[in-house]
Design a protein around this motif. Structure first.
Motif, short mmCIF file in Angstrom:
data_model
loop_
_atom_site.label_atom_id
_atom_site.label_comp_id
_atom_site.label_asym_id
_atom_site.label_seq_id
_atom_site.Cartn_x
_atom_site.Cartn_y
_atom_site.Cartn_z
N MET A 207 29.47 99.40 56.28
CA MET A 207 28.09 99.28 55.80
C MET A 207 27.18 98.68 56.86
N SER A 208 27.75 97.83 57.71
CA SER A 208 26.88 97.19 58.70
C SER A 208 26.55 98.15 59.83
N LEU A 209 27.08 99.37 59.75
CA LEU A 209 26.77 100.39 60.75
C LEU A 209 26.98 99.84 62.17
N GLY A 210 27.98 99.01 62.31
CA GLY A 210 28.34 98.52 63.65
C GLY A 210 27.29 97.62 64.26
N TRP A 211 26.68 96.83 63.44
CA TRP A 211 25.65 95.89 63.93
C TRP A 211 26.32 94.83 64.78
N ARG A 212 25.75 94.68 66.00
CA ARG A 212 26.39 93.72 66.89
C ARG A 212 25.45 92.60 67.29
N ASN A 213 24.29 92.56 66.63
CA ASN A 213 23.40 91.42 66.84
C ASN A 213 22.82 91.38 68.24
N SER A 214 22.78 92.54 68.90
CA SER A 214 22.24 92.53 70.27
C SER A 214 20.72 92.49 70.23
N ASP A 215 20.12 92.05 71.28
CA ASP A 215 18.65 92.00 71.32
C ASP A 215 18.07 93.37 71.04
N ARG A 216 18.69 94.40 71.64
CA ARG A 216 18.16 95.76 71.49
C ARG A 216 18.15 96.12 70.00
N GLU A 217 19.29 95.82 69.35
CA GLU A 217 19.36 96.14 67.93
C GLU A 217 18.28 95.38 67.18
N TRP A 218 18.11 94.11 67.52
CA TRP A 218 17.09 93.33 66.81
C TRP A 218 15.71 93.93 67.03
#
Lengths: 1031, 463, 201
Positions: free
Chosen positions: B210-221
């Protein structure tokens, strides 16, 4: 469901065949031949037999036997089943019209509670028997009877024609005394007076010729006499506008007839005599006024009016204690006014009313039975154990008879007391004749095979019995009654065949010579106990009670009170207030003869010192005291599932005393007490007031020809659609389907209208079906309502078991107390005046038939999410049942509230709510879809008839001719108030009406561009009364 | 309103203050406490079971209705719409506060939304899911509902696009899609957090998916905030449009009492009002039983209460305007109807509506009451009832008292109506209860945003 | 990252697929087309309606041109010939048993072509408009056992009402050989009114 009345035995009878195959093309396979061997060489009215086509209706002319008048009917049969009754246009009495009761004859024919076989009671238990057993038993009993030489009694439902004399000759051949010809609806005093004054039982009443009509409690629109004939003539008279006769009604209660009057002079029951005396110059107005409770002014005014308006027509009903004297006095008035021969014509008398035995004769027979020396009694038709005044007395006398035979079709109260049941054929299944007026023969011919093989014509049974007896056999050489009858028909085969075709012929029927009337008892009136006058009257819909087993009539609101599936006690709001009674509080009404309990119904049209109860309800059975549960397939005693335990029988209140006219007295004194019980009275009435909304509009006669007052605001708003309906209605539908945009005046008219384009190659928008309703003619009789039920397969929903849901109690009319009646065409009755409920003679009733207005600019159409309702190019607002998903938004958005929803599976045979239990479903119109649950339905302006006419025209390679066909309601209307036609074609009759100065649309301000145009009612009130009325 | 006591005492931290959640020390506490709420408790099970039972009652009642026909419900022509449409509008209304709070307040940077918007959003989705059922189960032939959807078919037929009911289909479906997307997007970082904290491999896998591979990177944010902002902007107009469309069901009709141009704004205001009412009904118990009082502070409730008060005033104005328009319209049908509404056979319903929605909320002018959770909860119950009756007053009296006096009628629901109404609450709360034990009821990441940033220690640290 | 995105698209696609299937299932395409029940008597249409007898359809279905109802021949009609002709054949003997010299029962033929109760199909309007029987019922004259040739779906009806009926196509259906390749001019196509109430009431 009830098992097939045909059973499973083989035979070419096409109905079993249908049962095997279901409906459809295959059904027609043996239709023709089966038809011929079933019904013989009957020549239909329109199509000759060699052209009888399956899937196309065949029409048989016959005689209506629902009341003594014997109107002419035409039975439409499809594939061997009667599906609809309409009036015979050539018949001298009804000229094509037919009342609600006449329409409902088919539900008598297909009544699910008809006897399937003969039945014999042994040791109190009923057993089905074969005809051989039954006839053997009967002849045995008769022989036994002969040896004992005791008196026999034969009670026969009165009918004109040859049967009475046939019956008498049979009785005499059996050594029995002539039969008693019973008609509980007959007004004996009036008949007696007519005989004495005019020499005939029922002269023609020519309302059309009169300048003034005065009725002394004669309810000629409620079934008094030959009511269809009276209504036709009355409506014609009233439609004359300025030249129309004023109508004054004198009586204690405003019946339907009374509500149609311009003026009501209220008098206490029985005091009409005082008024008549005054009018004859005996006594002063004041004396008459004090005696009758009417005002001296109105009486003097009336006297003046009668003196000036000539010719006039005065009619009197004689159900009261002094009925005969009133009737005679009125006859004298007629003579002195020179009305005899002008408005009262003995020459064209209604012969159906000749030969009715006086109530006295019946009472005498009852006394003989009570004496105990009656060995055998026959009952064919009447139901005295229910319908006779003080019916209990009859029952106990009848019980004393050793052997009792009933020819009844239905399990009624009298039949339940009998020992042998020989189910007769329905009048639509058997032969007979009548002489409606002098010199005209009406032929009653079977329109179809017997519904139940187990029933047999009483006449044939009697002949069969006679053949077992050497002496009698010689009298009846013919094989059956049919050949006996045909032998009597005058003329040769050729004339006869035309007579079969038309159902009418010329000639006379030699009537039985009546036995000397037994001495009529002195009028021992009910001891005047109680502080209220009591008036009982035969229900306009159920008659003396014989209509109660027909769901259409139960579901047809009483034209006056709009109550259905129930009994009620009418009392004036003032009286109600005095007794602290509200609508629905159960009252206990007591006379010296008995007591009944029924809910109260405050009604403006009754004197504060009087209460009234309608007859016709309250059928009951000792063996089955409760309502039918919708499943029980045993014999439904108590006159069938639709009538048992519904309402109360007011005959219990009557002493059974007869007046000097030989009729039983229907009025008396009673005491009224309130009980703790309260019930909801089923009614279709929401608010009885228009709240100034101009739904049923009227104009005073003086306004005719006067230019209408300028309406304010109309057309003032820029861009507002014009309120002129004529262009909208005349032009092709698209014009008004889209309001002003599509109007002929508008640009690009016709270019973007698709199938609404009047010049569309397929000519879909060529016609503009429309309807006009003349409120000056409409009497509110409600025949149109029943016609609509019959034509459109409309389910009745009021039966006690039809609210078959988990929580609900079984109660007649329960669904209707929830407003769920399905009357596509309803008859609204609004009061004008007397708003405070205080007693006044000056209030007006307006009747208006309300059906789908087929708006050119219909609010229901755009809101339907699935196009289940849309506007047909030919002007119809169409409901497509099979597309409907049941959002009910259309109904919410309909200003006229004429859309009806299938809350339950009324059309689904496997459901408790099924409205057409076998064989009632045989009547269903094959051209109309039977709706399932969850879909909306409404008036279609009989689209099936439109299509049928178009198909016929196409077949004959021609256009539909002007007035070629009409809707069911218009065809039935005994007032000719409804006219249907093509508003886009000048040659149709409707054009004249649309142009009338009285024409208006209901809720015109809503810009719905309705296709139904109403013509304002015309009031002939005197100025004084007019003041009391809203316009 | 001014108070005697010094502000700092009385209001330890005003929304503009730098420290908004004084009782929350650090990120770990947030993770611990919020994730802590996910542990199933006995009380929760009981509640869930109750909800499911209610749902089953409703479902069986509906099956019975489908079998026997709509007649088993209390319909009394001319009242052809009843409890089902009322409840439909009721739930659609509930479904509004969520998007409003999460989207509009987000755009306006209203601080108090942080702690309540997740609940509100979830509530929205489930409320719309509930509402969406009613147009189907009020049909005479529900198995044909798909005829309202335009799709190519052999009959060569389309729905009637002029019909507001068809507009409804689009409006509801759009709203459902967008609001659930919005909810899900907002959840992604939190799900990631759950994934990281989770030990049970199965749940971990699910959260991982469900988290779709969220890695908390700046880019993702960066992408996340952009997407969130966009969705917020996108769903804001929906808040207005959906309930306007719903109001067209009535406003487009001729019926007196329905045929009014004021309906769209009136309905939107009412919807938001009822939505906030439901938010209180939900958030206050959560705040108590999950003891999250230090996250949903009195300030937050205070601010929400002010919004509630405001919308209540708008709704009240709309009521009065309706009467005033009818009074001055010179249209006898309208006049008769509104007179009947206020003093006629339906007075009782109308007065329930007026008192619950107009009078009682006035109490929120008092700050004491605004900051009193118990009162807010009680009031919210009244608001829910009042708003249900608002729709009752719109639907039933109008239909029962239309143009044609002869057809004037009445209306009384039957046990089937009530059972299905109950079922709808069961359905709603079933989903909501399931939600609060599977996913955080408060936006962990956003809560962390409002905490004072921590000083990075050597060696860094998890988040 | 990228394959993750693909992966997340799957549920959406699934949902769409399910929806599409459901709708197409409901879209009225279901029909009893080609249904061919066994009749109580194996009546060979080819023998009667083709070959050297080549009887006209209307000889037996004698009301198709004057009634909504095409009509089935009465058993007596059959026996008119078969009292003598082929009286020894087993099928004919069955027929004779049904007839039983007018005392028996009609043959319970099994119905093949049926439109729902809420549809009115007046045969005579179509027959008299020149629509050949075969245009709807197919080459019955070649069917040893009759089957439902057309779908009888509403779309199928409407198509002809709107776009028109080509008389030449109709003739071809009856087996008339028509080699000309010219298309019928639009004007010669027979159209019919197509508002709902033409058939649904």
């Amino acid at each position: 469901m009830i098992d097939s009345p045909e059973g499973a035995k083989p035979g070419v009878r096409r109905r079993e065949f249908l049962k095997v195959l279901g409906v459809g093309a295959a059904a027609s396979a043996s239709a023709c031949d089966a038809f011929q061997d079933n019904a013989g060489k009957l020549i239909p009215y329109l199509v000759s037999p060699d052209q009888t086509v399956p899937g196309v209706s065949t029409y048989f002319a016959s005689v209506c036997r629902e009341c003594s008048a014997a109107c002419g009917i035409i039975a439409e049969t499809r594939d061997g089943r009667v599906i609809k009754l309409e009036g015979n246009p050539e018949h001298p009495l009804n000229h094509g019209a037919l009342c609600a009761r006449g329409q409902s004859a088919v539900q008598g024919l297909y009544n699910p509670d008809r006897f399937r076989t003969p039945m014999i009671k042994t040791a109190g238990a009923w057993k089905a028997a074969t005809w051989d057993e039954a006839i053997a038993l009967l002849s045995a009993k008769i022989v036994e009877q002969k040896s004992k030489a005791g008196a026999a009694v034969f009670l026969n439902q009165h009918e004109g024609g040859s049967f009475p004399s046939f019956l008498d000759s049979w009785l005499s051949s059996m050594g029995m005394r002539p039969h008693v010809s019973v008609d509980f609806e007959a007004d004996h005093a009036a008949i007696e007076a007519n005989k004495r004054s005019y020499g005939v039982a029922w002269p023609e009443l020519a309302f059309g010729q009169a300048k003034l009509i005065v009725s002394f409690g004669a309810d000629f629109l409620d079934g008094w006499g030959s009511s269809v004939q009276h209504q036709l003539d009355f409506a014609d008279a009233r439609a004359k506008g300025a030249a129309a006769p004023r109508f004054v009604y004198i009586g204690a209660r405003r019946s339907l007839t009374g509500l149609n009057a311009d003026q009501w002079i209220s008098c206490t029951p029985g005091s009409e005599l005082a008024i008549v005396n005054f009018l004859q110059g005996r006594g002063t107005a004041q004396a008459a006024a004090t005696a009758s409770g009417a005002t001296a002014e109105s009486l003097t005014a009336l006297a003046r009016e009668i003196a000036t308006a000539k010719p006039s027509l005065l009619v009197a009903g004689g159900r009261g204690e002094n009925g005969l004297d009133v009737a005679l006095g009125v006859a004298a008035l007629n003579r002195s006014a020179g009305n005899v021969g002008v408005t009262i014509r003995s020459a064209d008398a209604v012969l159906g009313f000749e030969g009715i035995s006086k109530q006295g004769d019946l009472s005498a027979a009852v006394e003989r039975m009570r004496g105990g020396n009656v060995g055998i009694a026959f009952v064919r038709g009447p139901n005295p154990a229910y319908s006779m005044a003080s019916s209990a007395k009859f029952a106990e006398a009848f019980a004393k008879v050793a052997f009792k035979v009933s020819f009844s079709l239905y399990p009624d109260e009298t039949t339940e007391m009998c020992d042998l049941i020989l189910p007769d054929l329905h009048s639509l299944e058997q032969w007979g004749d009548s002489e409606p007026v002098k010199g005209t023969l009406g032929l009653q011919q079977p329109a179809m095979d017997p519904v139940y093989k187990g029933s047999r014509s009483a006449a044939d049974v009697l002949m069969a019995v006679a053949k077992k007896d050497a002496a009698a056999a010689s009298r009846f050489p013919q094989p059956d009654y049919r050949s006996w009858l045909i032998a009597r028909v005058p003329g040769n085969t050729a004339t006869r065949s035309t007579m079969f075709a038309k159902g009418l012929g010329s000639g006379n029927i030699t009537r039985r010579e009546m036995p000397a009337p037994s001495a009529t008892q002195s009028a021992t009136a009910a001891a005047a106990t109680g502080d209220y006058f009591l008036v009982t009257y035969p229900s306009p819909t159920l008659g003396d009670g014989r209509g109660a087993n027909k769901p259409w009539l139960q579901e047809l609101p009483d034209p006056v009170t709009k109550v259905l599936w129930s009994s009620w006690v009418e009392l004036h709001p003032e009286t109600a207030a005095k007794l602290h009674v509200e609508r629905g509080d159960v009252l206990e009404v007591t006379t010296s003869a008995g007591t009944v309990r029924a809910p109260a119904l405050p009604y403006l049209g009754i004197r504060p010192d009087t209460v009234a109860i309608a007859l016709g309800q309250g059928h009951s059975s000792p063996s089955q005291p409760t309502y039918h549960d919708g499943k029980d397939t045993s014999v439904q005693w108590g006159y069938g599932r639709y009538s048992r335990s519904v309402g109360i029988n007011a005959n219990a209140l009557l002493s059974g005393a007869t007046n000097s006219g030989g009729g039983s007295i229907a009025t008396g004194k009673c005491s009224v007490t309130k009980t703790a019980e309260k019930v909801q009275v089923p009614t279709t009435e929401g608010s009885a007031r228009q709240h100034g909304r101009g739904i049923a509009q009227a104009m005073h006669v003086s306004e005719i020809g006067r230019p209408p007052a300028e309406e304010v605001g109309h057309g003032k708003i820029p861009g507002a659609a014009s309120h002129e309906f004529l262009p909208g209605l005349r032009s092709p539908v698209a014009a008004d389907a889209q309001g002003e945009l599509g109007a002929p005046s508008a640009k690009n008219q016709g270019t973007q209208l698709g199938m609404y384009d009047p010049n569309h190659p397929l000519g879909m928008a060529k016609r503009r079906w429309a309807m006009t309703v003349d409120l000056a003619r409409c009497t509110g009789c409600s025949a149109c309502v029943t016609a609509c039920y019959a034509e459109n397969n409309i389910p009745t929903v009021g039966a006690p078991w039809q609210n078959g849901v988990v929580y609900a109690e079984k109660r007649p009319g329960f669904n209707i107390t929830r407003g769920r009646e399905m009357n596509w065409l309803r008859l609204e009755r609004y009061y004008e005046g007397a708003d405070d409920g205080a007693f006044t003679e000056n209030f007006e009733a307006r009747f208006i038939p309300m059906m789908c207005q087929h708006c050119g600019n219909a609010p229901c159409e755009p809101v339907c999410p699935v196009f289940a309702t849309y506007h047909a190019p030919d002007g119809l607002n169409v409901q497509v049942y099979n597309r409907c998903v049941g959002t009910r938004y259309c109904s919410n958005n309909c200003p006229y509230k004429v859309r009806y929803f299938n809350w339950f599976g009324y059309g689904e045979p496997d459901r408790i709510q099924y409205a057409f239990p076998e064989p009632l479903n045989w009547q269903l119109n094959p051209d109309v879809t039977v709706r399932g649950k969850g879909v909306m339905e409404k008036c279609t302006m009989c689209v099936q008839r439109i299509r049928e006419a178009e198909n016929r025209a196409a077949l004959e390679k021609r256009e539909v001719a002007a007035d070629e066909f009409t809707t069911a309601c218009a065809a039935a209307c005994p007032s000719r108030a409804i006219v249907f036609g093509d508003a886009a074609d000048e040659s149709w009759t409707i054009q004249a009406h649309i142009g009338s100065e009285r024409a208006y649309h209901v809720f015109e301000e809503l810009n719905t561009y309705t296709a139904v145009v109403y013509l304002k009612k015309i009031n002939h009130t005197t100025k004084a009364a007019a003041a009391g009325e809203a316009r | 309103m001014a108070t005697a006591t010094p502000p700092v005492e009385m209001r330890p931290n005003i929304p503009s203050a730098t420290i908004r959640l004084p009782a929350v020390k650090d990120y770990e506490q947030v993770d611990r406490e919020i994730i802590g709420t996910l542990k199933p408790t006995l009380g929760w099970f009981a509640a869930l079971m109750t909800a499911i039972v209610c749902l089953l009652i409703g479902v069986s009642a509906w099956f019975y209705q489908v079998y026997a026909g709509l007649g088993v419900a209390g319909y009394h022509p001319p009242v052809m719409w009843g409890v089902y449409i009322i409840t439909f509008v009721f739930w659609v209304g509930i479904g509004h506060a969520g998007t409003l709070i999460s989207a509009i307040l987000y755009l306006f940077r209203a601080g108090f939304r942080t702690s309540i918007y997740r609940c509100a959003e979830a509530m929205t989705v489930f409320a719309v899911m509930t509402a969406g059922l009613f147009p189907i189960l009020h049909l005479g032939r529900p198995w044909k509902f798909f005829w309202l959807i335009p799709y190519p078919n052999w009959r060569l037929l389309w729905p009637q696009f002029k019909s507001p009911l068809v507009w409804d289909v689009f409006a509801i479906l759009t709203y459902l899609t967008v609001s659930s997307t919005f909810l899900y997007i907002g959840l992604i970082p939190d799900i990631a957090t759950l994934r990281d904290k989770e030990t049970n491999p199965v749940r971990k896998a699910i959260y991982g998916a469900m988290s779709l591979g969220w890695r908390n990177s700046d880019r993702e944010w960066r992408h996340f905030t952009r997407a969130y902002l966009f969705l917020a902007a996108f769903s804001t107009p929906l808040v207005l449009s959906v309930h306007s469309v719903v109001s067209f069901d009535f406003a487009m009709a001729l019926t007196p009492g329905w045929h009014a141009t004021i309906f769209p704004p009136y309905f939107v205001a009412g919807a938001i009002f009822s939505g906030i009412g439901m938010v209180f009904t939900i958030i206050i118990p959560i705040r108590k039983f999950f003891n999250l009082k230090h996250y949903v502070t009195l300030n937050d409730l205070d601010a929400a209460a002010k919004m509630c008060l405001f919308t209540s005033l708008v709704v009240g104005l709309a009521y009065l305007t309706e009467f005033q328009i009818a009074w001055m319209s010179g249209n006898q049908f309208e006049k008769d109807y509104f007179w009947n509404r206020l003093f006629g056979q339906w007075a009782w319903a109308a007065w329930i509506m007026l008192i619950c929605n107009m009078v009682l909320p006035l109490s929120l002018f008092s700050q004491k009451l605004r900051r009193n959770p118990t009162w807010l909860f009680i009031l919210s119950i009244f608001i829910n009832i009042g708003m249900w009756f608002e729709r009752f007053v719109i639907v039933v009296p109008s239909l029962s008292h239309e143009f044609e006096p002869w057809q004037w009628g009445s209306y009384a629901p039957t046990w089937v109506d009530y059972a299905i109404l109950l079922g709808s609450f069961g359905w709603f709360f079933m989903w909501f209860l399931l939600f609060i034990k599977q996913l955080p009821v408060m936006a962990i990441s956003e809560l962390k945003e409002v905490l004072p940033p921590r000083v990075k220690t050597a060696g860094g640290g998890g988040h | 990252m990228t394959q993750r995105r693909k992966w997340t698209a799957i549920p959406g696609l699934l949902l769409l697929a399910v929806g599409a299937v459901a709708l197409s299932a409901y879209s009225g395409a279901s029909s009893s087309q080609n249904n061919s029940p066994v009749q109580p008597i194996a009546f060979p249409h080819p023998l009667h309606a083709a070959g050297n007898l080549n009887m006209n359809c209307l000889y037996c279905h004698n009301t198709a041109n004057k009634s909504p109802d095409p009509g089935l021949p009465a058993v007596s009609t059959c026996m008119g010939c078969h009292l003598i002709v082929r009286a020894d054949k087993p099928e004919i003997q069955k027929l004779a048993k049904y007839y039983a010299m007018g005392a028996g029962t009609p043959v319970p033929w099994v119905r093949i072509h049926k439109v729902p109760d809420y549809v009115r199909f007046p045969h005579m309007r179509h027959v008299n408009a020149g629509v050949t029987c075969q245009s709807c019922h197919g080459p019955v004259q070649q069917m040893t056992q009759v089957y439902q040739y057309s779908s009888l779906n509403m779309g199928w009806c409407v198509n002809c009402h709107v776009n028109g009926y080509d008389p030449r196509e109709g003739l071809k259906a009856t087996g008339v050989v028509d080699t000309s390749t010219t298309v019928t001019p639009d004007a010669e196509r027979k159209r019919a009114r197509y508002d709902c109430a033409s058939c649904h009431y």
